[in-house]
Design an enzyme around this catalytic site. Structure first.
Site, PDB file in Angstrom:
ATOM      1  N   CYS A   1       0.837  -1.202   0.000  1.00 26.04           N
ATOM      2  CA  CYS A   1       0.000   0.000   0.000  1.00 26.04           C
ATOM      3  C   CYS A   1       0.875   1.257   0.000  1.00 26.04           C
ATOM      4  CB  CYS A   1      -0.937   0.090   1.182  1.00 26.04           C
ATOM      5  SG  CYS A   1      -1.954  -1.367   1.397  1.00 26.04           S
TER       6      CYS A   1
ATOM      7  N   ARG B   1       2.917   0.276  -5.370  1.00 23.16           N
ATOM      8  CA  ARG B   1       2.820  -0.396  -4.076  1.00 23.16           C
ATOM      9  C   ARG B   1       1.529  -1.192  -3.907  1.00 23.16           C
ATOM     10  NH1 ARG B   1       6.762   1.749  -0.721  1.00 23.16           N
ATOM     11  NH2 ARG B   1       5.772   0.805   1.084  1.00 23.16           N
TER      12      ARG B   1
ATOM     13  N   TRP C   1      -2.982  -2.657  -1.555  1.00 23.86           N
ATOM     14  CA  TRP C   1      -2.788  -4.060  -1.918  1.00 23.86           C
ATOM     15  C   TRP C   1      -3.395  -4.843  -0.775  1.00 23.86           C
ATOM     16  CZ3 TRP C   1      -0.378  -8.526  -0.052  1.00 23.86           C
ATOM     17  CH2 TRP C   1      -0.210  -9.553  -0.992  1.00 23.86           C
TER      18      TRP C   1
ATOM     19  N   ASN D   1      -0.514   1.480   5.877  1.00 25.26           N
ATOM     20  CA  ASN D   1       0.280   0.547   5.084  1.00 25.26           C
ATOM     21  C   ASN D   1       0.919  -0.423   6.069  1.00 25.26           C
ATOM     22  OD1 ASN D   1       2.312  -0.701   3.520  1.00 25.26           O
ATOM     23  ND2 ASN D   1       3.690   1.027   3.797  1.00 25.26           N
ATOM     24  N   GLY D   2       0.737  -1.729   5.864  1.00 27.45           N
ATOM     25  CA  GLY D   2       1.329  -2.714   6.765  1.00 27.45           C
ATOM     26  C   GLY D   2       0.263  -3.643   7.318  1.00 27.45           C
TER      27      GLY D   2
ATOM     28  N   GLU E   1      13.994 -17.441 -13.699  1.00 28.69           N
ATOM     29  CA  GLU E   1      13.580 -16.049 -13.858  1.00 28.69           C
ATOM     30  C   GLU E   1      12.602 -15.906 -15.030  1.00 28.69           C
ATOM     31  OE1 GLU E   1      13.487 -13.434 -12.303  1.00 28.69           O
ATOM     32  OE2 GLU E   1      13.346 -11.803 -13.739  1.00 28.69           O
TER      33      GLU E   1
ATOM     34  N   LYS F   1       8.802 -14.539 -14.812  1.00 30.82           N
ATOM     35  CA  LYS F   1       8.373 -13.377 -15.609  1.00 30.82           C
ATOM     36  C   LYS F   1       7.144 -13.720 -16.438  1.00 30.82           C
ATOM     37  CE  LYS F   1      10.135 -10.820 -14.384  1.00 30.82           C
ATOM     38  NZ  LYS F   1      11.069 -10.283 -13.443  1.00 30.82           N
TER      39      LYS F   1
ATOM     40  N   GLU G   1       4.041 -13.947 -14.062  1.00 27.14           N
ATOM     41  CA  GLU G   1       3.507 -12.703 -13.511  1.00 27.14           C
ATOM     42  C   GLU G   1       2.954 -11.783 -14.599  1.00 27.14           C
ATOM     43  OE1 GLU G   1       6.176 -10.178 -11.200  1.00 27.14           O
ATOM     44  OE2 GLU G   1       7.879 -10.717 -12.439  1.00 27.14           O
TER      45      GLU G   1
ATOM     46  N   HIS H   1      13.530 -36.738 -14.277  1.00 20.49           N
ATOM     47  CA  HIS H   1      13.164 -37.268 -12.959  1.00 20.49           C
ATOM     48  C   HIS H   1      11.715 -36.957 -12.596  1.00 20.49           C
ATOM     49  CE1 HIS H   1      17.262 -38.518 -12.282  1.00 20.49           C
ATOM     50  NE2 HIS H   1      17.676 -37.313 -12.670  1.00 20.49           N
TER      51      HIS H   1
ATOM     52  N   LYS I   1       4.706  -3.990  -6.343  1.00 20.21           N
ATOM     53  CA  LYS I   1       6.153  -4.007  -6.551  1.00 20.21           C
ATOM     54  C   LYS I   1       6.926  -4.154  -5.238  1.00 20.21           C
ATOM     55  CE  LYS I   1       9.677  -2.243  -9.438  1.00 20.21           C
ATOM     56  NZ  LYS I   1       9.788  -3.515 -10.170  1.00 20.21           N
TER      57      LYS I   1
END
Ligand code: AGP
Length: 616
Positions: A2, A27, A78, A104-105, A489, A493, A496, A512, A611
């Site tokens: 947030c 955020r 968020w 925020n938190g 990576e 990518k 997301e 395997h 982010k």
């Protein structure tokens, strides 16, 4: 997560809050809202969805000139507690609608506090933990001699990490704010003052900032900023000049921030090289890194702690560090380290990697590592972040510039280079590697900007080759050695950005188990760069091909074998295996970008993400 913004001054409040919120949207973007004084009322306007949605809602609301009071707070969310919805969007009122709070938190003991408040007859409207804060302040106002007292009492009753900004109906010219383990910065203007979750946002408005520490309470008004500790004693803090970050919201002609940021990677590498490796003959110039050579010589181990993309940079670094220094190096997800009993001593070096420098898991993990006696070295893109603060004396700033898109690209590149340089620095300080090996590696790094540029110029041809796979429901990425973290990576990518399921595997592991998922609908993307691992990756790719998977490769120019085996080859310039991650990742970033774009995804702000992940 947030983002919080607050303003008091003479400017029209709504555009200022909206501009601040746009800068903070990275955020979180589940909902947004503002609280402003209008006439004798405290009003809240909020909406589910992005800030553009809030803007639409606000357009329909005209403010009377006589009602104008330019003091307000804003929030972009968020969701942690309570689904994204209009009702759960911040700001939140107390029952009497005399106090408005943005937060925020997380409040860890919110259930407990909520039950206590319910037993006192308070009715809750939302599922958020934030409503507990505002109702508790309201309750504490009843037996406190001042607003400040009510806030400090509230803080002592809350357990959690938070940045909070509060408006009171009866104090229409003031914003109260406090933080604990979540960022909050005061922006000092002339005849106006601000608060925000980051100084980059404030740099759009002011030249000076004051960074709040845990449990410091501020009261900002048009002409003043007051600071108090929890005992309500006045404290003094000097302001600092804020680094000006211009035009962070300028896409520079690109359709998406992501495309702009991918295309900035040659420049990012070139800038870092100018600072730290101006020529390949001299040692790495980390002048401000105060790591004692005798400490480095006696290191028992290196532990790298990070999350997501930063974790993948850490995996590449492990490879380079062990190759150059022979120091046992381990990489752990920061969140997993918190549940582990990894052995660390005062001869251990812990490297915390975090683009934002605010990732809660990484911060908690590095703090735990330090408490075991290890020395902390931080790698971050944000000079004013918590990790930069924790790792003050041993810090590498990766200097990639602001990355707006939620998916990390140029900051990954900057992390990679910072870590390669660190590995060389440790090898040089401890005389552990052959001089020629180091000079050759430094020379290879200095050639990167040109090679990256040449790779970026191939974007259009990658696009043509890639979009044909956009309808596939699942992707597998494989690599070996230094190519394996890039497979991970690439899978992250793609997930997301496009929401397509993807997995990254060490290519030798396919047989395997994972090979069972292959069929004509599951493309396999192999990273096959000439060197130690090439033949084996080719062998594993052939095994996948035999299971009818569509085969894609990232391979160097002129690789005839790759051209004959794979259905699609994303060519990159010829490159030595040890530095290949700098190039192999680029076509894979484009692969995710073009597939996501083709599918009409929200490329810069993918669903469910933010982010800066400031909750554990
Ligand atoms: C990368 O594309 C992601 N958005 C995410 O995995 C990110 O790398 C991770 O959350 C860590 O963030 P940090 O580097 O700011 O700590």
């Amino acid at each position: 997560m947030c983002g919080i913004i607050g303003y008091v001054g003479d400017k029209e409040i709504v555009p200022v809050l909206l501009k601040g919120l746009h800068c903070l949207e990275y955020r979180g973007y589940d909902s947004a809202g503002i609280a402003i004084h209008e006439g004798y009322n405290l009003n809240i306007i909020k909406s589910i969805g992005k800030i553009s949605k809030l803007e639409e809602v606000l357009k329909g609301k005209k403010r009377k000139e006589s009602d104008r009071n330019n003091c307000g707070i804003g929030h972009t969310r968020w969701a942690t507690h309570g689904e994204p919805s209009d009702i759960n969007a911040h700001p939140h009122f107390d029952t009497d609608e005399k106090i408005a709070v943005v937060h925020n938190g997380i409040i860890r003991n919110y259930q407990e506090v909520k039950e206590k408040l319910i037993s006192l007859g308070i009715k809750f409207k939302t599922q958020t933990d934030t409503e507990v804060i505002v109702q508790l302040i309201s309750q504490n106002m009843k037996d406190s001699r001042s607003v400040l007292k009510a806030i400090s009492k509230t803080i002592t009753e809350l357990d959690g990490s938070y940045a909070i900004a509060v408006l009171f109906k009866n104090e229409p010219d003031k914003i109260y704010a406090v933080r604990k383990e979540a960022p909050l910065v005061i922006g000092i203007g002339i005849g106006e003052n601000y608060i925000a979750s980051d100084s980059t946002t404030l740099s759009q408005f002011v030249d000076k900032v004051i960074r709040l520490k845990d449990n410091e309470i501020t009261i900002i008004s048009k002409n003043g900023v007051e600071l108090y500790n929890l005992q309500e004693e006045k404290i003094k803090k000097e302001s600092q000049i804020v680094a000006k970050t211009k035009d962070i919201l300028d896409k520079k002609g690109f359709k998406h921030y992501l495309a702009k940021e991918i295309n900035e990677q040659a420049e990012v590498v070139s800038n870092l090289l100018k600072d730290f490796l101006p020529n390949s003959k001299d040692p790495i110039q980390f002048n401000y890194l105060k790591l004692d050579p005798s400490f480095l010589k006696n290191l028992d181990r290196i532990l790298i702690l990070a999350c997501g993309t930063a974790y993948h940079a850490g995996l590449v670094a492990k490879h380079v560090l062990e190759t150059l220094t022979s120091i046992p190096t381990e990489v752990q997800f920061a969140s997993e380290y918190l549940s582990s009993n990894a052995v660390l001593t005062n001869k251990s070096l812990v490297i915390g990697i975090s683009q934002s420098g605010e990732t809660a898991d990484t911060l908690a993990a590095v703090k735990k590592a330090v408490s075991k006696g290890a020395k902390l070295l931080g790698v971050t893109n944000r000079a004013d972040s918590e990790i930069a603060n924790l790792a003050k004396d041993h810090l590498i700033l990766s200097k990639a510039g602001v990355e707006v898109s939620v998916a990390a690209t140029k900051t990954f590149m900057a992390q990679l280079l910072s870590l390669y340089l660190l590995a060389i620095y440790i090898a040089e300080s401890t005389n552990q590697a052959n001089k020629t090996t180091l000079t050759n590696l430094k020379q290879a790094l200095r050639e990167l900007p040109q090679l990256i540029d040449q790779t970026l110029l191939r974007a259009e041809s990658y696009q043509e080759q890639i979009v044909q796979y956009a309808d596939k429901p699942d992707f597998v990425f494989i690599g070996r050695g230094i190519g394996y973290p890039i497979a991970l990576e690439a899978a992250l990518k793609l997930k997301e950005l496009s929401y397509i399921h993807a997995s990254g595997y060490a290519s030798g592991e396919m047989k395997h188990g994972p090979i069972a998922v292959l069929d004509p609908n599951v493309p396999v993307v192999s990273i096959c760069i000439p060197g130690e691992n090439y033949d084996r990756v080719i062998q594993n790719s052939l095994e996948a091909k035999s299971r009818s998977a569509p085969m894609i490769a990232v391979a160097v120019d002129g690789d005839k074998k790759a051209d004959s085996i794979f259905n699609t080859v994303l060519h990159i310039p010829q490159i030595a295996e040890i530095v290949s991650p700098f190039l192999t990742v680029i076509p894979l970033q484009f692969l995710s970008y073009y597939i996501a774009e083709h599918l009409g995804r929200d490329v810069d702000q993918p669903r469910n993400l933010a982010k800066s992940v400031t909750v554990e």
